[in-house]
Design a protein around this motif. Structure first.
Motif, PDB file in Angstrom:
ATOM      1  N   ARG A 201     -42.518 -98.217  31.910  1.00 40.73           N
ATOM      2  CA  ARG A 201     -41.721 -98.205  30.681  1.00 40.73           C
ATOM      3  C   ARG A 201     -42.628 -98.165  29.460  1.00 40.73           C
ATOM      4  NH1 ARG A 201     -37.856-103.172  29.393  1.00 40.73           N
ATOM      5  NH2 ARG A 201     -39.898-104.140  29.570  1.00 40.73           N
ATOM      6  N   LYS A 202     -43.719 -98.954  29.533  1.00 41.42           N
ATOM      7  CA  LYS A 202     -44.663 -99.015  28.421  1.00 41.42           C
ATOM      8  C   LYS A 202     -45.372 -97.664  28.257  1.00 41.42           C
ATOM      9  CE  LYS A 202     -48.105-102.297  26.709  1.00 41.42           C
ATOM     10  NZ  LYS A 202     -49.446-101.729  27.014  1.00 41.42           N
ATOM     11  N   GLN A 203     -45.832 -97.118  29.404  1.00 43.11           N
ATOM     12  CA  GLN A 203     -46.530 -95.822  29.364  1.00 43.11           C
ATOM     13  C   GLN A 203     -45.661 -94.752  28.701  1.00 43.11           C
ATOM     14  OE1 GLN A 203     -47.473 -95.127  33.622  1.00 43.11           O
ATOM     15  NE2 GLN A 203     -49.079 -93.780  32.829  1.00 43.11           N
ATOM     16  N   VAL A 204     -44.395 -94.699  29.109  1.00 41.59           N
ATOM     17  CA  VAL A 204     -43.489 -93.672  28.587  1.00 41.59           C
ATOM     18  C   VAL A 204     -43.174 -93.939  27.111  1.00 41.59           C
ATOM     19  CG1 VAL A 204     -41.157 -92.705  28.772  1.00 41.59           C
ATOM     20  CG2 VAL A 204     -42.543 -93.064  30.840  1.00 41.59           C
ATOM     21  N   ALA A 205     -42.984 -95.199  26.766  1.00 39.43           N
ATOM     22  CA  ALA A 205     -42.715 -95.542  25.358  1.00 39.43           C
ATOM     23  C   ALA A 205     -43.895 -95.152  24.481  1.00 39.43           C
ATOM     24  CB  ALA A 205     -42.418 -97.029  25.229  1.00 39.43           C
ATOM     25  N   ILE A 235     -38.638 -90.782  39.535  1.00 39.49           N
ATOM     26  CA  ILE A 235     -38.154 -90.733  38.150  1.00 39.49           C
ATOM     27  C   ILE A 235     -37.072 -89.662  38.134  1.00 39.49           C
ATOM     28  CG2 ILE A 235     -38.754 -90.122  35.765  1.00 39.49           C
ATOM     29  CD1 ILE A 235     -41.466 -91.451  36.261  1.00 39.49           C
ATOM     30  N   CYS A 236     -35.874 -90.067  37.727  1.00 41.98           N
ATOM     31  CA  CYS A 236     -34.758 -89.137  37.914  1.00 41.98           C
ATOM     32  C   CYS A 236     -33.795 -89.136  36.723  1.00 41.98           C
ATOM     33  CB  CYS A 236     -34.037 -89.452  39.216  1.00 41.98           C
ATOM     34  SG  CYS A 236     -33.542 -91.149  39.386  1.00 41.98           S
ATOM     35  N   ASP A 237     -32.952 -88.118  36.755  1.00 43.58           N
ATOM     36  CA  ASP A 237     -31.897 -88.003  35.753  1.00 43.58           C
ATOM     37  C   ASP A 237     -30.946 -89.199  35.920  1.00 43.58           C
ATOM     38  OD1 ASP A 237     -30.255 -85.884  33.914  1.00 43.58           O
ATOM     39  OD2 ASP A 237     -28.909 -87.056  35.196  1.00 43.58           O
ATOM     40  N   PRO A 238     -30.596 -89.868  34.811  1.00 48.29           N
ATOM     41  CA  PRO A 238     -29.805 -91.102  34.941  1.00 48.29           C
ATOM     42  C   PRO A 238     -28.361 -90.876  35.384  1.00 48.29           C
ATOM     43  CG  PRO A 238     -30.214 -90.583  32.623  1.00 48.29           C
ATOM     44  CD  PRO A 238     -31.000 -89.592  33.430  1.00 48.29           C
ATOM     45  N   VAL A 244     -36.893 -85.640  37.860  1.00 43.72           N
ATOM     46  CA  VAL A 244     -37.278 -85.152  36.530  1.00 43.72           C
ATOM     47  C   VAL A 244     -38.795 -85.036  36.533  1.00 43.72           C
ATOM     48  CG1 VAL A 244     -37.519 -85.934  34.132  1.00 43.72           C
ATOM     49  CG2 VAL A 244     -35.312 -86.146  35.288  1.00 43.72           C
ATOM     50  N   SER A 245     -39.344 -83.937  36.015  1.00 46.43           N
ATOM     51  CA  SER A 245     -40.804 -83.850  35.989  1.00 46.43           C
ATOM     52  C   SER A 245     -41.367 -84.061  34.585  1.00 46.43           C
ATOM     53  CB  SER A 245     -41.281 -82.515  36.581  1.00 46.43           C
ATOM     54  OG  SER A 245     -40.626 -81.459  35.934  1.00 46.43           O
ATOM     55  N   VAL A 246     -40.593 -83.690  33.555  1.00 39.59           N
ATOM     56  CA  VAL A 246     -41.045 -83.917  32.177  1.00 39.59           C
ATOM     57  C   VAL A 246     -40.084 -84.912  31.517  1.00 39.59           C
ATOM     58  CG1 VAL A 246     -41.501 -82.857  29.936  1.00 39.59           C
ATOM     59  CG2 VAL A 246     -41.990 -81.585  32.040  1.00 39.59           C
ATOM     60  N   ILE A 247     -40.646 -86.017  31.057  1.00 36.36           N
ATOM     61  CA  ILE A 247     -39.801 -87.083  30.485  1.00 36.36           C
ATOM     62  C   ILE A 247     -39.598 -86.797  29.001  1.00 36.36           C
ATOM     63  CG2 ILE A 247     -39.521 -89.585  30.228  1.00 36.36           C
ATOM     64  CD1 ILE A 247     -41.590 -89.849  32.545  1.00 36.36           C
ATOM     65  N   ASP A 248     -38.596 -85.973  28.697  1.00 42.75           N
ATOM     66  CA  ASP A 248     -38.341 -85.591  27.311  1.00 42.75           C
ATOM     67  C   ASP A 248     -37.003 -86.157  26.821  1.00 42.75           C
ATOM     68  OD1 ASP A 248     -36.682 -84.105  28.855  1.00 42.75           O
ATOM     69  OD2 ASP A 248     -37.376 -82.137  28.152  1.00 42.75           O
ATOM     70  N   ARG A 249     -36.474 -87.128  27.586  1.00 45.83           N
ATOM     71  CA  ARG A 249     -35.200 -87.777  27.248  1.00 45.83           C
ATOM     72  C   ARG A 249     -35.164 -89.063  28.073  1.00 45.83           C
ATOM     73  NH1 ARG A 249     -32.129 -85.844  31.957  1.00 45.83           N
ATOM     74  NH2 ARG A 249     -33.654 -84.533  32.974  1.00 45.83           N
ATOM     75  N   ALA A 269     -34.700 -98.195  32.937  1.00 44.16           N
ATOM     76  CA  ALA A 269     -34.626 -97.020  32.068  1.00 44.16           C
ATOM     77  C   ALA A 269     -36.006 -96.785  31.464  1.00 44.16           C
ATOM     78  CB  ALA A 269     -33.601 -97.265  30.963  1.00 44.16           C
ATOM     79  N   LEU A 270     -36.442 -95.527  31.405  1.00 46.87           N
ATOM     80  CA  LEU A 270     -37.671 -95.162  30.699  1.00 46.87           C
ATOM     81  C   LEU A 270     -37.262 -94.293  29.515  1.00 46.87           C
ATOM     82  CD1 LEU A 270     -39.974 -93.983  33.665  1.00 46.87           C
ATOM     83  CD2 LEU A 270     -39.590 -96.316  32.851  1.00 46.87           C
ATOM     84  N   VAL A 271     -37.693 -94.701  28.331  1.00 45.43           N
ATOM     85  CA  VAL A 271     -37.241 -93.998  27.126  1.00 45.43           C
ATOM     86  C   VAL A 271     -38.454 -93.488  26.356  1.00 45.43           C
ATOM     87  CG1 VAL A 271     -35.863 -94.202  25.012  1.00 45.43           C
ATOM     88  CG2 VAL A 271     -35.254 -95.565  27.032  1.00 45.43           C
ATOM     89  N   PRO A 272     -38.574 -92.154  26.189  1.00 39.85           N
ATOM     90  CA  PRO A 272     -39.714 -91.615  25.438  1.00 39.85           C
ATOM     91  C   PRO A 272     -39.589 -91.965  23.964  1.00 39.85           C
ATOM     92  CG  PRO A 272     -38.196 -89.853  26.042  1.00 39.85           C
ATOM     93  CD  PRO A 272     -37.672 -91.113  26.673  1.00 39.85           C
ATOM     94  N   PRO A 273     -40.715 -91.930  23.213  1.00 42.20           N
ATOM     95  CA  PRO A 273     -40.707 -92.415  21.830  1.00 42.20           C
ATOM     96  C   PRO A 273     -39.753 -91.654  20.913  1.00 42.20           C
ATOM     97  CG  PRO A 273     -42.832 -91.417  22.410  1.00 42.20           C
ATOM     98  CD  PRO A 273     -42.054 -91.531  23.658  1.00 42.20           C
TER      99      PRO A 273
END
Ligand code: AMP
Length: 284
Positions: A201-205, A235-238, A244-249, A269-273
């Protein structure tokens, strides 16, 4: 139970159902409290549902303590503890099952092929029995929450499916009745799940958008402890649970790890910045 539900509905009461398999802990009780806030009458079911266990799984060993559960629910002022027997739920001649086409073909469904059909079936039955306007499920079992939500929508069940956040021990371990299987020395191994998720979560944030890099990190965290065997780290679509391969959402990270004889699951949940405005449906 059906007669009681009918009587409540005639009086205009709002009924909430909290389905469980018992051996209650603070996670279950948080669901009961949420139900209490959202409805007039709270029904908690305890049923260790045999149709959601596959051959060789822990149906027989599943921990049970109905007297303790009864006391905990009385303290929460639950209105009904519904404790059906296997023979009442699946009488002689029973032959109907609810199945979903896609959601069960991901995550836990791959190693537990009969599980989600059993869950969808028993939850549909419990909803027809307790006739709730809402039913509460934990995000701890994220795939189950999606399966139940989809099933209710697809079968036009007139019930709102409410998701509730995961309750954790103070060290981060997601509460689970199956934690009772953990031996003392296995705690560090069990804690790798929440540690891997928090790190992800931290990495993605902080801007990491490559799912493969986040997964590799989590795998390394888990494998650093002996006594862990990874079933999956995804890591998958919620909504669809597709990879999911690119975390753009916002996405969901989910994992299942065997620690000794316990199979533990957890998710976050992983949330990009700065999700692109298209993913948010608005500009910011
Ligand atoms: P179970 O008895 O394990 O089948 O769980 C019954 C319900 O409690 C399900 O909706 C679970 O998702 C939920 N639940 C289990 N553990 C937790 C937890 N740690 N936090 C929140 N809900 C939970």
């Amino acid at each position: 139970m059906q007669a009681q539900a009918d009587a409540w509905r005639l009086e205009g009461r709002r009924i909430a159902l909290v389905p469980t398999m018992g051996f209650l802990h603070a996670g279950h009780l948080s669901l009961v409290r949420l139900a209490r806030k959202m409805a007039d009458k709270v029904v908690v079911s305890i049923f260790v549902n045999p149709t959601q266990f596959g051959p060789g799984e822990d149906l027989e060993a599943y921990p049970r303590d109905p007297e303790r559960d009864r006391a905990l629910l009385a303290a929460e002022a639950a209105d009904v503890l519904f404790l059906p027997s296997v023979a009442e739920m699946y009488p002689e001649g029973y032959q109907t099952r609810v199945s979903l086409d896609r959601l069960p073909h991901h995550l836990c469904g791959l190693s537990r092929p009969v599980h989600f059909g059993g869950v969808a079936t028993v939850v549909a039955k419990l909803i027809h029995i307790a006739k709730p306007q809402l039913a509460v499920f934990g995000e701890k079992d994220y795939q189950q929450l999606l399966v139940v939500r989809r099933m209710a929508r697809d079968l036009n069940l007139d019930v709102e499916i409410v998701g509730a956040p995961t309750v954790r021990e103070s060290d981060g371990l997601a509460m689970s009745s199956r934690n009772a299987y953990l031996a003392e020395g296995q705690r560090p191994a069990a804690l790798t799940l929440s540690r891997a998720l928090n790190h992800a979560r931290k990495q993605v944030a902080e801007g990491e958008h490559r799912a493969a890099a986040v997964i590799a990190n989590a795998v390394a965290t888990i494998q650093a402890e002996a006594d862990t065997a990874i079933d999956y780290v995804k890591i998958c679509d919620p909504e669809t649970l597709e990879d999911v391969s690119v975390i753009d959402r916002p996405v969901r990270m989910a994992l299942a790890v065997k620690v000794g004889r316990s199979r533990l699951i957890d998710n976050m949940a992983l949330v990009p910045p700065h999700p692109p405005s298209s993913a948010q449906g608005e500009t910011s």
